[in-house]
Each structure stands twice: as C-alpha cells, then as structure tokens.
Design an enzyme around this catalytic site. Structure first.
Site, PDB file in Angstrom:
ATOM      1  N   GLY A  39       0.825  -1.195   0.000  1.00 33.48           N
ATOM      2  CA  GLY A  39       0.000   0.000   0.000  1.00 33.48           C
ATOM      3  C   GLY A  39       0.858   1.242   0.000  1.00 33.48           C
ATOM      4  O   GLY A  39       2.066   1.172   0.242  1.00 33.48           O
ATOM      5  N   CYS A  83       5.341  -6.169   1.242  1.00 28.61           N
ATOM      6  CA  CYS A  83       5.715  -4.747   1.273  1.00 28.61           C
ATOM      7  C   CYS A  83       5.156  -4.092   2.547  1.00 28.61           C
ATOM      8  O   CYS A  83       5.586  -4.407   3.641  1.00 28.61           O
ATOM      9  CB  CYS A  83       5.237  -4.068  -0.009  1.00 28.61           C
ATOM     10  N   TYR A  84       4.179  -3.201   2.423  1.00 26.17           N
ATOM     11  CA  TYR A  84       3.573  -2.566   3.594  1.00 26.17           C
ATOM     12  C   TYR A  84       3.049  -3.615   4.571  1.00 26.17           C
ATOM     13  O   TYR A  84       3.149  -3.453   5.791  1.00 26.17           O
ATOM     14  CB  TYR A  84       2.441  -1.649   3.134  1.00 26.17           C
ATOM     15  N   HIS A  95       7.290  -7.259  -4.508  1.00 23.52           N
ATOM     16  CA  HIS A  95       6.014  -7.717  -5.064  1.00 23.52           C
ATOM     17  C   HIS A  95       6.233  -8.972  -5.932  1.00 23.52           C
ATOM     18  O   HIS A  95       6.644  -8.861  -7.084  1.00 23.52           O
ATOM     19  CB  HIS A  95       5.368  -6.607  -5.901  1.00 23.52           C
ATOM     20  N   GLU A 124       3.970 -10.822  -7.219  1.00 23.55           N
ATOM     21  CA  GLU A 124       2.857 -11.037  -8.133  1.00 23.55           C
ATOM     22  C   GLU A 124       3.050 -10.384  -9.496  1.00 23.55           C
ATOM     23  O   GLU A 124       2.318 -10.687 -10.448  1.00 23.55           O
ATOM     24  CB  GLU A 124       1.550 -10.530  -7.499  1.00 23.55           C
ATOM     25  N   GLY A 170     -27.096  -7.806 -23.694  1.00 24.60           N
ATOM     26  CA  GLY A 170     -26.556  -8.427 -24.895  1.00 24.60           C
ATOM     27  C   GLY A 170     -25.081  -8.726 -24.774  1.00 24.60           C
ATOM     28  O   GLY A 170     -24.467  -9.290 -25.672  1.00 24.60           O
ATOM     29  N   VAL A 193     -21.643 -10.317 -22.419  1.00 24.82           N
ATOM     30  CA  VAL A 193     -21.295 -11.590 -21.779  1.00 24.82           C
ATOM     31  C   VAL A 193     -21.852 -11.673 -20.366  1.00 24.82           C
ATOM     32  O   VAL A 193     -22.476 -12.668 -19.974  1.00 24.82           O
ATOM     33  CB  VAL A 193     -19.754 -11.773 -21.750  1.00 24.82           C
ATOM     34  N   ASP A 194     -21.654 -10.613 -19.583  1.00 20.94           N
ATOM     35  CA  ASP A 194     -21.955 -10.667 -18.153  1.00 20.94           C
ATOM     36  C   ASP A 194     -23.439 -10.905 -17.875  1.00 20.94           C
ATOM     37  O   ASP A 194     -23.807 -11.825 -17.150  1.00 20.94           O
ATOM     38  CB  ASP A 194     -21.501  -9.377 -17.469  1.00 20.94           C
ATOM     39  N   SER A 195     -24.291 -10.054 -18.448  1.00 18.98           N
ATOM     40  CA  SER A 195     -25.721 -10.192 -18.173  1.00 18.98           C
ATOM     41  C   SER A 195     -26.287 -11.474 -18.773  1.00 18.98           C
ATOM     42  O   SER A 195     -27.201 -12.086 -18.217  1.00 18.98           O
ATOM     43  CB  SER A 195     -26.493  -8.979 -18.706  1.00 18.98           C
ATOM     44  N   LYS A 250     -13.733 -11.401 -15.582  1.00 19.75           N
ATOM     45  CA  LYS A 250     -14.347 -11.636 -16.893  1.00 19.75           C
ATOM     46  C   LYS A 250     -13.987 -13.003 -17.465  1.00 19.75           C
ATOM     47  O   LYS A 250     -14.850 -13.715 -17.990  1.00 19.75           O
ATOM     48  CB  LYS A 250     -13.928 -10.537 -17.861  1.00 19.75           C
TER      49      LYS A 250
END
Length: 502
Positions: free
Chosen positions: A67, A98-99, A188, A190, A244, A246-248, A397
């Site tokens: 952070g 880190c933090y 870090h 990642e 219309g 992907v998500d919905s 996603k």
C-alpha cells in the site's frame, strides 16, 4: 453473503481459501488473479475489516497487501486487534507483502524506519536462510530479480523471526517465523517484473501452507444455484436486465437454471446502443438462448435526461437511475400480469466493477477517488424497490466466460468484447445529444469492429472501440479541405479487465 458463498465453493467452508487484506496497493488484485490461476480460491477484502468478518471466511492463508502508506503515519490502516493471535491459534498462515510485512514487524515489536536506501524498481536479492520456507532449497544462495517499491525498511526483527533474503544493498527483503507461520516479502512477487515471483508464491501456498488446487468453476456454478434458490422464495419472481453482453447473458442463464420461468428478462434500448444492436441482440436471445425477453424502447427517456450533460460520472449516475426506474415500471406491469410483484433484479456485476467503485483502504474517505461509478454499483438509488441478485459479483471476466461455457452459452456471445452499461454515452465526450455525434460514432464503430473481424484479430483483442471527441480538425476529403469531427480508435489486450496494454 456472496463472499461467504463463494468461499464455500472452494470446499470445506473455505478450507483452502486465500484471503487478501487490501491496503491500497495498485497490485493487490493482481495477487487475487495470480492465485486463482493456480486453481486456488482467493478473495480480497478491505484491510480494515473486522476480525469476525475474517474469521467467518475461515481462511487457510491471509495475505496482507502492499500500500502507499507508512506504518508511522497517524491513521495508517491496519488489521484488527487480535488478528495475529487469531491466526496463530487457528493455524492460519500469514504473508505480508511490502507494507503488509512492515505491519507484521511493527505490531510484533520490531522496528521499521524511513529507509536510507529507498528502493524502487528492479532490484537483486540474495536468499540467505538454509531452511527457508518462502523459497525452495534450489533457491538457497542464489540471486533473484524482484520488483521493489518502498520508502520504509525493516531494521530490527521481532523475536523469533529470521531474515530469509536481503537486497544487494543490504535491505531486509524476506522474513519468516516458522513456528508462528508468519512470513513477509518486502517486494512484489505477483508482478511480471519479479520473474521468480510466481514460483515463490506457488512454493509458499502448496509446499509451506499445504493448500490444495481444488477450486473449479463447476463448484462455483453449483454453489451459486444453491444460493439463488435459497434467496428467492418458491413463489417469487425475478427481473433480469439483459444488455446483450457476456456478463448479463451468463447471469441470466445461471438464474434461469436455478428458478426457471420465474425469471423475466428485459432488454432496454436506451438510445445509446451500437449500430443495429437492438435487432441483432433480440434475434440472438430468441433463436440461440431461448430466453423470454421483453424489449423496452426508452431512447427518448434517456436522451432527454442526458441533454446538456457533459461530465462522464454524471452521465453514468443518470443512466443508472433511469435503468432502475424502468425496471421498477417493468415490475409494475408484470405485477398486473402475474398478480404478484417481482421482488428481485439480476445484474451482471463483476469483481472489477465492485473494485473500481470502492474506496481505497486508509484513504480517510467514505468514497474513493473513483476510477468510475458503474451503473451496476455506484449509480443505484438508495430507495430502489427491487432487491439485487449479482451471481457474478466475485468473478473476473475470464472466469465468467468459463462459467458461461459450462452453461452452454453460445461461443459467439462469450467472445463478445465488453461494452459499457452506459453505452455510447461514455464514448461520446461531451453532450451526447449535440448534432449527430451518436450516429457518426455508431457507423465508425461498426466499420472498425468489422475490419478487425475481417483481419482475424477480433478474438485476440480484449476490447476495441471508437470514441467521439469534442474537437474538430482540418483534413482533406475528395480534393476539398474540410473542418470536421475527430474520432479515436482504440484496441487493447488484457486477461481480466484490471490491467491492459495497447
């Protein structure tokens, strides 16, 4: 509730859960993604969450993120009182990054000072400890390139801790206390700038913490169906807002699988759709997905509310409120037809939507320096009559696409590029009702996307779109000098919608 439900989907009530406490690092959610790629469930919650909230999730591992704060600053965010004692007594492994590492050191009686040799960017570290938990035996005595980003440094370790690695400048880069199961990395792991970082995380999770790679989308599907059935009573009805995208579409298919014909879908034409979007989407809903969908033409309603509005954040909130108002109207019509008012609204909110609409930990604000308010999240009115169902709220996603594949959603739908809920309103900079900006943008976007498809590039691009700028420029058309509108074409690659490249 959704957090607990998804944790259960990892097996054993969250027995393999890796919980990340977020202290505001720009990389925090990259950790979440990296761990999920190892088929291990990881969730991210505020670093200042209560101890009861953490304990309810029953994590196997807790990672304290980095952070922008200093542990010396008044009001610097921290984990709740009793957290380290809880972890020790319940066999929870703790890794500070880190933090997060500096927090562990300070809280346990070590010393953190402003660094004489502040380290930013790529640095070399050397692994020192012979029986090292953070690194495998093959790393002993070797060096690694890592990504540092810190101004403070650890100068005195708490009792029971040893140094596992140092930077070539002598700064403490990794610490551990095997008996307490507390570990720390000053860098870090990642990010791709730490090439051995994922090797370190994999070794730590699987070999040190004993986590198993058992989290699958099928588990998520089964758990979400169970949660929806428990939430929605046997006689209750649900509205789903279909865009219309992907998500919905995946959200609707999932809820339909759980409650059947008590789901009522509505597609709203807000006047901000792409070229022939309404006709194309409605045709696909009916012929491929076999979902009962009502189309509501609310173009005039939306555009009248947006007239004269230029600020994109204001546009989003206006559109969000108007959507909910239309859904309330739709619910009233259904009540006349069914004799019972629907009580729930399904939305395809994703994890990045929630992340982008949340305040950063330790900011001292109840609202963040907002990246953007999602109409699914930040634009909802407080007096909304419908209760929300957001079955995808904790998924990225690419995970939604995997879930959709299991649900047999057509591949053509799953591969569609993301399109914002506010539509072209946020791709026209300025007043969307001025001149013929929307019509120009629709045609430009259609030509751009079709050209990408013709070139065989569509599936390798995360998102491509056009933007209408509120400026004019000089050009030449048909031997004539012209002074006309400017559009921008943009295409990006991404894995999860959190980070992107051109």
């Amino acid at each position: 509730m959704e957090t607990v439900a998804l944790a259960k989907a990892s097996g054993g009530g969250g027995g393999n859960l890796v919980l990340i406490l977020d202290y505001g690092s720009q990389y925090t959610h990259l950790i979440t993604r990296r761990i999920r790629h190892l088929s291990v469930l990881s969730l991210c919650i505020s670093g200042t969450s209560s101890l009861s909230c953490i304990a309810e999730l029953k994590p196997r591992v807790v990672i304290l993120s980095g952070g922008p704060h200093s542990v010396h600053t008044d009001g610097a965010p921290s984990f709740p009182d009793g957290f380290l004692r809880y972890a020790e007594e319940n066999g929870v492994y703790v890794l500070g990054i880190c933090y997060g590492m500096q927090l562990i050191v300070q809280k346990l009686g070590g010393v953190v000072t402003v660094g004489e040799k502040q380290e930013y960017g790529k640095m070399e570290i050397s692994v020192e400890e012979e029986e090292c938990g953070l690194y495998g035996p093959e790393a002993l005595g070797g060096t690694q390139t890592v990504w540092m980003s810190h101004g403070d440094e650890v100068v005195k370790l708490p009792e029971g801790f040893t140094v596992a690695a140092r930077s070539l400048q002598g700064t403490v880069a990794a610490i551990e206390n095997h008996s307490k199961r507390f570990y720390g990395l000053q860098y870090h792991p990642e990010v791709t700038h730490s090439p051995q970082g994922m090797v370190t995380l994999r070794h730590f999770l699987f070999d040190v913490c004993g986590v198993t790679a058992d989290w699958e989308m099928q588990d998520v599907l089964e758990e979400e169906i169970k949660v929806i059935k428990e939430m929605v009573g046997p006689d209750e009805h649900v509205i789903c807002a279909l865009s219309g995208g992907v998500d919905s579409t995946v959200a609707a298919t999932l809820v339909h699988k759980a409650i059947g014909d008590r789901l009522h879908c509505v597609f709203v034409d807000n006047g901000l759709l792409r070229y022939k979007e309404r006709e194309r989407v409605m045709s696909t809903f009916q012929s491929d997905l076999h979902l009962p969908v009502t189309c509501v033409d609310a173009s005039d309603r939306f555009l009248s509310k947006l007239k004269g509005v230029k600020d994109p954040e204001c546009k989003r909130k206006i559109i969000g409120r108007e959507f909910i108002s239309i859904f309330d109207d739709f619910a009233q019509e259904l009540e006349k037809e069914l004799g019972k008012r629907p009580t729930f609204l399904v939305q395809g909110t994703l994890y990045p939507d929630v992340i982008e609409s949340c305040p950063p930990p330790g900011s001292g604000r109840t609202h963040s320096h907002t990246i953007k308010s999602h109409h699914n999240v930040g634009g909802l009115p407080k007096d909304m009559k419908l209760k929300l169902i957001e079955p995808l709220k904790l998924l990225f996603k690419d995970e939604v696409r995997k879930l959709g594949s299991i649900l047999n959603v057509p591949e053509s739908f799953l591969k569609r590029h993301p399109f914002p809920g506010p539509g072209l309103a946020v791709r026209v900079l300025g007043d969307v009702t001025e001149g013929n900006a929307l019509e120009i943008l629709r045609q430009v976007d259609e030509i751009f996307i079709q050209s990408i498809k013709d070139a065989g590039l569509y599936d390798s691009i995360w998102q491509a779109f056009a933007v209408f700028l509120p400026v004019q420029s000089v050009g030449v058309q048909g031997d004539q000098r012209t002074h006309s509108h400017v559009v921008v074409l943009r295409a990006i690659t991404s894995e999860d919608g959190m980070t992107a490249d051109w």
